[in-house]
Design an enzyme around this catalytic site. Structure first.
Site, PDB file in Angstrom:
ATOM      1  N   HIS A 173       0.843  -1.201   0.000  1.00 58.17           N
ATOM      2  CA  HIS A 173       0.000   0.000   0.000  1.00 58.17           C
ATOM      3  C   HIS A 173       0.872   1.242   0.000  1.00 58.17           C
ATOM      4  O   HIS A 173       2.047   1.201   0.350  1.00 58.17           O
ATOM      5  CB  HIS A 173      -0.930   0.009   1.217  1.00 58.17           C
ATOM      6  CG  HIS A 173      -0.209  -0.061   2.526  1.00 58.17           C
ATOM      7  ND1 HIS A 173       0.149  -1.260   3.103  1.00 58.17           N
ATOM      8  CD2 HIS A 173       0.226   0.906   3.365  1.00 58.17           C
ATOM      9  CE1 HIS A 173       0.763  -1.031   4.253  1.00 58.17           C
ATOM     10  NE2 HIS A 173       0.829   0.282   4.437  1.00 58.17           N
ATOM     11  N   CYS A 195       4.767  -6.304  19.092  1.00 62.77           N
ATOM     12  CA  CYS A 195       5.751  -6.744  18.107  1.00 62.77           C
ATOM     13  C   CYS A 195       6.828  -5.677  18.010  1.00 62.77           C
ATOM     14  O   CYS A 195       6.578  -4.504  18.271  1.00 62.77           O
ATOM     15  CB  CYS A 195       5.112  -6.989  16.742  1.00 62.77           C
ATOM     16  SG  CYS A 195       4.148  -5.608  16.101  1.00 62.77           S
TER      17      CYS A 195
END
Length: 632
Positions: free
Chosen positions: A66, A168
């Site tokens: 994207h 994360c």
């Protein structure tokens, strides 16, 4: 949102691409054919730029390339399927087969973030990916994508409270996907849950001590370090961040059957440490992070400049000059680049230590502005002291910004847009409109003070001039003293530059000597000892910035030592009648014949360096002993 951005013509169920690059090109062709992209090459370049920030390949064969781009005429999503799969660099190492390319106009709404959020909820639905891959035509594929999920009867959350922790190391995707998966799994099992997210915008939604106390179990699905000591005595399971995405209910059931968590030695909180001492240790850690990243720039820049001046430099009325076009002039320029970056790096990584990646860009920008007096009408920047101030201000400001509770569609924008922009504007405003004006006035006042003192007692003038030279090594005090002395050369009074030339190298030479003396006392870290070698070389050619890493790391010991040593050198130089006709300092100037009494000048520099070294070692030993006594 997704219903407005996709149609059957934007879906290709049989991509011919065999490489990642081919996938990009083929899907961009689809977008261009539908009038969604005006410039294919520009959009391809923007897709590549996004990939450089982090690979958009996820597990289970899914990839989400994207970009926001000026080449996008109308927001859209192009979808493609590669039946054989291609090597995309996905985290699980498997080929990617299902691709969602999201095109969002530059400067418009953040369609790609909203679409990513909607796609994420679809992708964690059981069987969705397999069903989509088996779609017979574009109409069926679109129907699956737009199909509303059936709302199953959710059990009443009467079985108790669960605590989740997800995180994360990079980005936000897995952090929040895991959080949603845990929330969904807990609801299906009849539990209430609170999930703490450790994403790139910091820690959000942390459970209180009371919530931890009544929790039935703790699920820590995190690929980064978290505070585990708070969960002592509770049922705890530790997994990677991907585990709940694949099987949230299984992870929850494992946690409910887990034994009570025992705190290890590394996890125990420092209960005996006071808040004040914790604040001091945090401040030291922040400063150390900035200094450790700055040292390579100091060493590289300083040694290259020293080498260029020592071999290619020639004394002149304007200072040490290197002939234009020579090889040594290019070496000098490279060294200047490293020195120019040194102060922004210090500020940037202090901010980074406080608030992580969102604070890095505004910290670097703040350091640059702090070191460039032209932003706030001063002749010189604030040097390393301004960099420390900028780093701390940015760090705490950005930490506040990222801890605001944003909507989940906005959260992904915080670390890459909201925090950097607001942090940069904040620190720029602080220096330009708040901090800068007093600094400019201070420099004018100091210059006037030196001018008024120039016809008075030379001993007092030596104390003031030397103290200013040793205080901030390139900051406003140092620069005012240097520029005043340079100006006095034009009026034929070269004794002021003689005192400055002797005071300038005292700080770097003194700290180099201090690292040699301090080895037996174990008061310097290994990185400081290595920096001391470079500092000595810089001192020989009159580069006072060589002492900055030491002053930034331990200002309470190093700055007083530098000031006292520089005072001694300047007072001795005035007393011996030493003059200097070039705008530079250090032993190299004396050895090249620019000073009238080179031997006495070298003696002044040596005396000042010895004083600095002895005072620095003494103060550091005293502070070390005090710290040891406090922890005994």
């Amino acid at each position: 949102m997704i219903t407005n951005l996709i149609n059957e013509n934007l879906i290709c169920l049989n991509l011919q691409a065999t490489t990642k690059e081919d996938v990009f090109i083929e899907l961009i062709d689809v977008l261009h054919a539908q009038g969604r992209v005006s410039d294919k090459q520009q959009f391809l370049a923007d897709i590549h730029a996004r990939e450089e920030l982090g690979n958009t390949g996820f597990e289970d064969g899914v990839a989400l390339p994207h970009a926001k781009s000026a080449a996008v005429c109308e927001p859209a999503v192009a979808i493609g399927i590669s039946r054989s799969g291609i090597e995309y660099g996905a985290e699980d190492g498997l080929p990617s087969k299902l691709f969602f390319m999201i095109a969002s106009p530059d400067g418009g709404a953040n369609h790609h973030i909203e679409v990513l959020a909607e796609l994420s909820s679809k992708l964690i639905e059981d069987g969705f990916i397999d069903a989509f891959m088996q779609a017979k035509n574009e109409k069926d594929a679109l129907g699956l994508l737009l199909e509303k999920s059936e709302v199953a009867d959710t059990p009443v959350a009467d079985k108790g409270l669960l605590i989740g922790v997800t995180g994360c190391p990079a980005g936000v995707a897995h952090t929040y996907l895991a959080a949603e998966a845990l929330e969904k799994g807990a609801a299906e099992l009849g539990f209430e849950i609170k999930v703490e997210t450790n994403g790139s915008i910091g820690v959000k939604n942390s459970p209180t001590a009371e919530e931890i106390a009544r929790a039935e179990a703790i699920i820590v699905s995190c690929d980064k370090q978290v505070d585990m000591a708070r969960f002592a005595g509770k049922r705890v399971i530790k997994t990677g961040v991907k585990a709940p995405i694949k099987d949230a209910k299984g992870v929850i059931n494992q946690a409910l059957a887990a034994p009570a968590y025992q705190v290890s030695g590394d996890d125990k909180p420092a209960e005996t440490e006071s808040k004040a001492s914790q604040a001091r240790s945090d401040l030291y850690r922040y400063l150390m992070n900035g200094v450790s990243h700055m040292i390579p720039f100091v060493v590289t820049g300083g040694l290259l400049i020293a080498l260029a001046l020592a071999i290619g430099g020639e004394p002149s009325a304007g200072g040490m000059q290197i002939p234009e076009g020579s090889m040594w002039n290019q070496v000098l320029n490279v060294g200047v680049v490293a020195f120019t970056l040194m102060i922004p790096i210090l500020a940037g990584y202090i901010a980074y230590a406080i608030a992580d990646r969102p604070a890095l860009a505004p910290g670097l920008i703040g350091g640059w502005i702090a070191n460039n007096g032209s932003f706030y009408g001063a002749e010189a920047g604030t040097g390393f002291i301004g960099a420390i101030v900028a780093g701390l201000l940015v760090g705490y400001f950005v930490k506040f910004i990222v801890n605001i509770n944003y909507h989940k569609f906005i959260q992904p924008l915080v670390p890459i847009m909201i925090a950097p922009i607001t942090g940069s504007l904040f620190i720029a405003g602080m220096f330009i409109f708040v901090i800068g004006a007093p600094i400019a006035s201070l420099m004018d006042g100091l210059t006037a003070m030196l001018t008024n003192m120039s016809s008075g007692n030379v001993i007092l003038l030596g104390i003031v001039l030397g103290g200013m030279a040793g205080f901030d090594m390139g900051g406003p005090f140092n620069k005012v003293a240097f520029l005043f002395s340079v100006g006095m050369i034009a009026s034929g009074q070269t004794q002021f530059m003689g005192a400055m030339a002797c005071a300038i190298p005292v700080a770097p030479l003194g700290m180099a000597l201090a690292t040699v003396i301090g080895r037996k006392f174990n008061i310097f870290e290994e990185s400081e000892i290595e920096a001391g070698k470079a500092s000595g070389a810089m001192g020989l050619v009159g580069i006072s910035e060589g002492a900055i890493p030491f002053a930034a790391q331990d200002p309470m010991s190093v700055i007083p030592a530098n000031v006292l040593g520089s005072m001694v050198a300047a007072v001795m130089a005035f007393s011996f009648g030493i003059t200097n006709s070039v705008a530079h300092g250090g032993p190299v100037v004396a050895l090249l014949g620019a000073m009238n009494k080179p031997v006495l000048a070298l003696a002044c520099m040596a005396a000042g360096a010895i004083v600095t070294a002895l005072v620095a070692v003494t103060l550091k030993k005293m502070r070390q002993a005090k710290a040891q006594a406090a922890t005994a």
